[in-house]
Design a protein around this motif. Structure first.
Motif, PDB file in Angstrom:
ATOM      1  N   ASP A 195       0.825  -1.200   0.000  1.00  0.00           N
ATOM      2  CA  ASP A 195       0.000   0.000   0.000  1.00  0.00           C
ATOM      3  C   ASP A 195       0.868   1.263   0.000  1.00  0.00           C
ATOM      4  OD1 ASP A 195       0.709   0.615   2.747  1.00  0.00           O
ATOM      5  OD2 ASP A 195      -0.700  -0.941   3.347  1.00  0.00           O
ATOM      6  N   ILE A 196       0.231   2.397  -0.314  1.00  0.00           N
ATOM      7  CA  ILE A 196       0.964   3.656  -0.475  1.00  0.00           C
ATOM      8  C   ILE A 196       1.700   4.037   0.801  1.00  0.00           C
ATOM      9  CG2 ILE A 196       0.656   6.150  -0.791  1.00  0.00           C
ATOM     10  CD1 ILE A 196      -1.529   5.485  -2.824  1.00  0.00           C
ATOM     11  N   GLU A 197       1.065   3.828   1.961  1.00  0.00           N
ATOM     12  CA  GLU A 197       1.704   4.214   3.212  1.00  0.00           C
ATOM     13  C   GLU A 197       2.978   3.401   3.448  1.00  0.00           C
ATOM     14  OE1 GLU A 197       0.546   4.486   7.910  1.00  0.00           O
ATOM     15  OE2 GLU A 197      -0.909   5.101   6.409  1.00  0.00           O
ATOM     16  N   SER A 198       2.934   2.117   3.087  1.00  0.00           N
ATOM     17  CA  SER A 198       4.131   1.276   3.239  1.00  0.00           C
ATOM     18  C   SER A 198       5.250   1.740   2.315  1.00  0.00           C
ATOM     19  CB  SER A 198       3.798  -0.194   2.951  1.00  0.00           C
ATOM     20  OG  SER A 198       2.896  -0.710   3.896  1.00  0.00           O
ATOM     21  N   VAL A 199       4.877   2.155   1.084  1.00  0.00           N
ATOM     22  CA  VAL A 199       5.880   2.648   0.137  1.00  0.00           C
ATOM     23  C   VAL A 199       6.522   3.931   0.668  1.00  0.00           C
ATOM     24  CG1 VAL A 199       6.277   3.519  -2.194  1.00  0.00           C
ATOM     25  CG2 VAL A 199       4.735   1.594  -1.840  1.00  0.00           C
ATOM     26  N   ILE A 200       5.697   4.812   1.217  1.00  0.00           N
ATOM     27  CA  ILE A 200       6.213   6.066   1.776  1.00  0.00           C
ATOM     28  C   ILE A 200       7.152   5.770   2.949  1.00  0.00           C
ATOM     29  CG2 ILE A 200       5.544   8.143   3.057  1.00  0.00           C
ATOM     30  CD1 ILE A 200       3.020   8.230   1.282  1.00  0.00           C
ATOM     31  N   TRP A 201       6.753   4.803   3.802  1.00  0.00           N
ATOM     32  CA  TRP A 201       7.629   4.429   4.910  1.00  0.00           C
ATOM     33  C   TRP A 201       8.956   3.882   4.382  1.00  0.00           C
ATOM     34  CZ3 TRP A 201      10.202   0.047   5.999  1.00  0.00           C
ATOM     35  CH2 TRP A 201      10.901   0.045   7.206  1.00  0.00           C
ATOM     36  N   LEU A 202       8.876   3.035   3.357  1.00  0.00           N
ATOM     37  CA  LEU A 202      10.084   2.421   2.796  1.00  0.00           C
ATOM     38  C   LEU A 202      11.026   3.485   2.242  1.00  0.00           C
ATOM     39  CD1 LEU A 202      11.720  -0.051   2.010  1.00  0.00           C
ATOM     40  CD2 LEU A 202      10.316  -0.266  -0.057  1.00  0.00           C
ATOM     41  N   GLU A 203      10.469   4.477   1.554  1.00  0.00           N
ATOM     42  CA  GLU A 203      11.304   5.579   1.040  1.00  0.00           C
ATOM     43  C   GLU A 203      12.060   6.257   2.178  1.00  0.00           C
ATOM     44  OE1 GLU A 203       8.930   8.332  -1.107  1.00  0.00           O
ATOM     45  OE2 GLU A 203       8.551   6.961  -2.777  1.00  0.00           O
ATOM     46  N   SER A 357     -10.603   7.378  -7.052  1.00  0.00           N
ATOM     47  CA  SER A 357      -9.588   6.466  -6.513  1.00  0.00           C
ATOM     48  C   SER A 357      -9.994   6.024  -5.120  1.00  0.00           C
ATOM     49  CB  SER A 357      -8.225   7.159  -6.434  1.00  0.00           C
ATOM     50  OG  SER A 357      -7.749   7.510  -7.715  1.00  0.00           O
ATOM     51  N   PHE A 358      -9.790   4.747  -4.832  1.00  0.00           N
ATOM     52  CA  PHE A 358      -9.895   4.217  -3.469  1.00  0.00           C
ATOM     53  C   PHE A 358      -8.469   4.105  -2.936  1.00  0.00           C
ATOM     54  CE2 PHE A 358     -14.063   1.516  -3.938  1.00  0.00           C
ATOM     55  CZ  PHE A 358     -14.775   2.678  -4.199  1.00  0.00           C
ATOM     56  N   VAL A 359      -8.177   4.780  -1.822  1.00  0.00           N
ATOM     57  CA  VAL A 359      -6.832   4.704  -1.256  1.00  0.00           C
ATOM     58  C   VAL A 359      -6.915   4.365   0.229  1.00  0.00           C
ATOM     59  CG1 VAL A 359      -5.932   6.384  -2.918  1.00  0.00           C
ATOM     60  CG2 VAL A 359      -6.687   7.165  -0.675  1.00  0.00           C
ATOM     61  N   GLY A 360      -5.825   3.873   0.762  1.00  0.00           N
ATOM     62  CA  GLY A 360      -5.758   3.510   2.176  1.00  0.00           C
ATOM     63  C   GLY A 360      -4.798   2.350   2.365  1.00  0.00           C
ATOM     64  N   ARG A 361      -4.459   2.090   3.606  1.00  0.00           N
ATOM     65  CA  ARG A 361      -3.539   1.008   3.911  1.00  0.00           C
ATOM     66  C   ARG A 361      -4.174  -0.334   3.572  1.00  0.00           C
ATOM     67  NH1 ARG A 361      -1.706   2.341   9.994  1.00  0.00           N
ATOM     68  NH2 ARG A 361      -0.608   0.355   9.770  1.00  0.00           N
ATOM     69  N   ILE A 495     -13.464   3.258 -11.245  1.00  0.00           N
ATOM     70  CA  ILE A 495     -13.043   3.117  -9.845  1.00  0.00           C
ATOM     71  C   ILE A 495     -11.680   2.449  -9.868  1.00  0.00           C
ATOM     72  CG2 ILE A 495     -13.498   2.052  -7.599  1.00  0.00           C
ATOM     73  CD1 ILE A 495     -16.474   2.070  -8.285  1.00  0.00           C
ATOM     74  N   LEU A 496     -10.702   3.119  -9.275  1.00  0.00           N
ATOM     75  CA  LEU A 496      -9.319   2.642  -9.373  1.00  0.00           C
ATOM     76  C   LEU A 496      -8.717   2.445  -7.987  1.00  0.00           C
ATOM     77  CD1 LEU A 496      -6.821   2.075 -11.171  1.00  0.00           C
ATOM     78  CD2 LEU A 496      -6.341   4.530 -11.101  1.00  0.00           C
ATOM     79  N   VAL A 497      -8.201   1.249  -7.751  1.00  0.00           N
ATOM     80  CA  VAL A 497      -7.436   0.960  -6.534  1.00  0.00           C
ATOM     81  C   VAL A 497      -6.006   0.682  -6.966  1.00  0.00           C
ATOM     82  CG1 VAL A 497      -7.175  -0.526  -4.522  1.00  0.00           C
ATOM     83  CG2 VAL A 497      -9.459  -0.092  -5.444  1.00  0.00           C
ATOM     84  N   SER A 498      -5.068   1.468  -6.453  1.00  0.00           N
ATOM     85  CA  SER A 498      -3.662   1.253  -6.828  1.00  0.00           C
ATOM     86  C   SER A 498      -2.748   1.821  -5.758  1.00  0.00           C
ATOM     87  CB  SER A 498      -3.362   1.918  -8.175  1.00  0.00           C
ATOM     88  OG  SER A 498      -1.996   1.773  -8.509  1.00  0.00           O
ATOM     89  N   HIS A 499      -1.575   1.189  -5.591  1.00  0.00           N
ATOM     90  CA  HIS A 499      -0.557   1.702  -4.674  1.00  0.00           C
ATOM     91  C   HIS A 499       0.496   2.506  -5.432  1.00  0.00           C
ATOM     92  CE1 HIS A 499       1.248  -2.037  -6.239  1.00  0.00           C
ATOM     93  NE2 HIS A 499       2.357  -1.328  -6.208  1.00  0.00           N
ATOM     94  N   ASP A 500       0.373   2.569  -6.756  1.00  0.00           N
ATOM     95  CA  ASP A 500       1.400   3.180  -7.608  1.00  0.00           C
ATOM     96  C   ASP A 500       1.071   4.665  -7.796  1.00  0.00           C
ATOM     97  OD1 ASP A 500       2.979   4.057  -9.764  1.00  0.00           O
ATOM     98  OD2 ASP A 500       3.093   2.037 -10.597  1.00  0.00           O
ATOM     99  N   ARG A 501       1.788   5.524  -7.068  1.00  0.00           N
ATOM    100  CA  ARG A 501       1.465   6.960  -7.100  1.00  0.00           C
ATOM    101  C   ARG A 501       1.634   7.571  -8.474  1.00  0.00           C
ATOM    102  NH1 ARG A 501       5.766   8.348  -3.083  1.00  0.00           N
ATOM    103  NH2 ARG A 501       6.503   6.434  -4.058  1.00  0.00           N
ATOM    104  N   ASP A 502       2.695   7.193  -9.175  1.00  0.00           N
ATOM    105  CA  ASP A 502       2.921   7.756 -10.502  1.00  0.00           C
ATOM    106  C   ASP A 502       1.773   7.392 -11.440  1.00  0.00           C
ATOM    107  OD1 ASP A 502       4.979   9.062 -12.396  1.00  0.00           O
ATOM    108  OD2 ASP A 502       4.445   7.211 -13.434  1.00  0.00           O
TER     109      ASP A 502
END
Length: 546
Positions: A195-203, A357-361, A495-502
């Motif tokens: 998920d996006i939050e995990s990617v942000i943490w990893l960065e 977009s649906f976003v969240g952990r 309706i889009l669910v994705s962890h890919d910010r770009d």
């Protein structure tokens, strides 16, 4: 400093790459790039020590620690979170267990003068010297500190790893990496299924905590944010750029234009000299000049132009049939599994032609909401599709649902109707399946090929509500770009669910955030949402660590 020296890999006489040399310095953050099949993952495995090269070697300082996170996590399902994370100290724990075993054996033996007894004493002494030379740590305390720093609660420690999503499993693996204090971290597609939050943490972790890093990723925003160097693997050799991914693309284009110019000039030089040879061959007065030019051409090293992956996913969604004004209407929706509430009193109206977009952990209910919209699960509250809604659904595991025994052609032929059946080969060609490739069985396809094939199936019938749950997993950067362009021109509801910010950026004008058992509607673009929440999320993570 770690040195890669003259690496070569050959399979059945074919050379994947050869004479590859470069050094990895402390604090280098390297993106390993190249088209699929160029040898990136193979090179990473060789540096990690899990695969051998045909020739060449990797030289590492004696005490250097290299940690490797493979593309597919190998976390055991029969361990708890604490047990899995403690494997970071497996070497120390194994040494202690061996010492205890040998000491116990010495206690029970009475053959004090025998050679075997003396050998055991020698072995215990050798292991003891190594064991006591290691800095003493409270393993349980260190593991707990790392896990809590990564967002785990104490109540999670004794839960099986099988209960956790891909993003949290990655954090368990990263806890092990953190505890090893490596000099080099190798990451192969770390953002897939995360998920996006995990990617942000990893960065944040890679930028501020890690030493040297080499990463393979199709997530442009991720590699742009963390890397300061790009090594491209192409045509069996490498190019090394002191630049992040976006700057590397500019430098590569410049390099190729120079190659083309030099190649064209060389071809003209060859043609001019060959014309002279052809004209004066056999002319006595020109014999020496002809011979000289022939020798020169024989020794000439022909300039090669680096290959460009020109295969393109020619993707266009069919026109969407007209639906009612609101294809999706959700009011006061609650979903529980026994005592666990996924979300409560959620409401949303999605208008015709709207892209959201649906976003969240991971685990906050995005995929559950999709199942509710599709009528696949029972829920409390109201959830209905509007008038004349025709749904096209791409599930997170869509590629895995393909029949492995069917060929590519048979897979599409199964769902094609009417005139569309006569167009199957053309359609497959647009998705980079052509010639004999269409007779390949699904079982031998790569993850990216299966994803593209699943997309073909989705496109065969016009729909006006397109639901895509993580559609870019396993797609390369070029395929993602073309899919994104197609979605931008799609005239139905998305309706889009994705962890890919770009991939998400520029696609939706409204965001539904799944958080703490609620669904929050944000009337802003995904770009604005991500920009605002990147700061908030990093602050939350900092609080976790305190």
């Amino acid at each position: 400093m770690i040195a890669v020296d003259n690496l070569a890999v050959e399979f059945s006489g074919d050379t994947l790459f050869s004479n590859v040399s470069f050094t990895i310095n402390e604090n280098d953050k390297i993106a390993l790039m190249g088209k699929n099949g160029a040898g990136k993952s193979t090179m990473m495995k060789i540096i990690a020590g899990v695969q051998k090269a045909t020739r060449g070697n990797v030289s590492t300082p004696k005490d250097a620690v290299i940690a490797y996170l493979p593309q597919h996590l190998l976390t055991d399902d029969d361990c708890t979170v604490m047990e899995e994370a403690s494997k970071a100290f497996s070497t120390v724990l194994d040494m202690k267990a061996e010492m205890d075993r040998l000491n116990k054996e010495l206690e029970t033996r009475t053959d004090y003068e025998s050679q075997e007894y003396m050998d055991i004493i020698t072995k215990v002494t050798d292991i003891g010297e190594k064991f006591y030379a290691i800095e003493e740590v409270n393993i349980e305390e260190e593991v707990e500190k790392a896990l809590r720093g990564l967002g785990f609660k104490r109540s999670d420690f004794n839960r099986p790893t099988s209960e956790f999503s891909g993003g949290w499993r990655m954090r368990i693996e990263l806890a092990k990496i953190l505890l090893k204090k490596p000099d080099l971290i190798l990451l192969d597609e770390p953002t897939n299924h995360v998920d996006i939050e995990s990617v942000i943490w990893l960065e944040d972790f890679l930028l501020n905590k890690a030493k040297a890093v080499i990463v393979i990723s199709h997530d442009k925003a991720f590699i742009d944010n963390i890397t300061n160097r790009t090594i491209e693997v192409t045509m069996g050799r490498i190019y090394d750029y002191k630049a992040n991914y976006s700057h590397y693309l500019e430098l590569r284009a410049d390099r190729r234009s120079h190659q083309i110019k030099a190649y064209q000039e060389q071809q003209k030089f060859i043609a001019d000299n060959q014309a002279f040879i052809d004209r004066f061959k056999g002319t006595y007065s020109k014999t020496n000049q002809v011979s000289s030019r022939e020798r020169m051409l024989e020794k000439l090293e022909i300039i090669e132009i680096d290959e460009v992956d020109n295969s393109a996913l020619a993707l266009k969604f069919p026109p969407a049939p007209r639906s009612g004004d609101f294809p999706v209407k959700v009011k006061d929706l609650t979903k529980k599994y026994d005592d666990h509430t996924v979300f409560s009193n959620a409401s949303m109206d999605i208008a015709r032609g709207e892209k959201v977009s649906f976003v969240g952990r991971n685990g906050e209910g995005k995929s559950t909401m999709i199942k509710a919209i599709l009528g696949e699960i029972e829920v409390e509250g109201d959830c209905e599709l509007g008038h004349n809604v025709k749904v096209g659904y791409f599930a997170q595991n869509q590629a895995a649902l393909l029949d492995p025994e069917l060929t590519i052609f048979q897979t599409v032929d199964e769902v094609a109707k009417g005139d569309m059946r006569t167009q199957i080969k053309n359609i497959l060609g647009r998705f980079m399946f052509s010639g004999d490739a269409i007779d390949k069985k699904v079982s031998v396809l790569s993850g990216g090929e299966k994803t593209r094939l699943a997309m073909v199936k989705l496109l065969l019938e016009p729909v006006n509500l397109l639901i895509l749950d993580e559609p870019t997993n396993h797609l390369d950067i070029k395929s993602k770009d073309v899919l994104k362009e197609a979605l931008q021109t799609y005239d139905g509801t998305l309706i889009l669910v994705s962890h890919d910010r770009d991939f998400l950026q520029g696609l939706s004008k409204k965001v539904f955030e799944f958080k703490e058992k609620r669904v929050i509607e944000h009337f802003e673009t995904i770009d604005a949402f991500l920009k605002r929440n990147r700061i908030e999320n990093l602050k939350e993570i900092d609080l976790m660590k305190s």
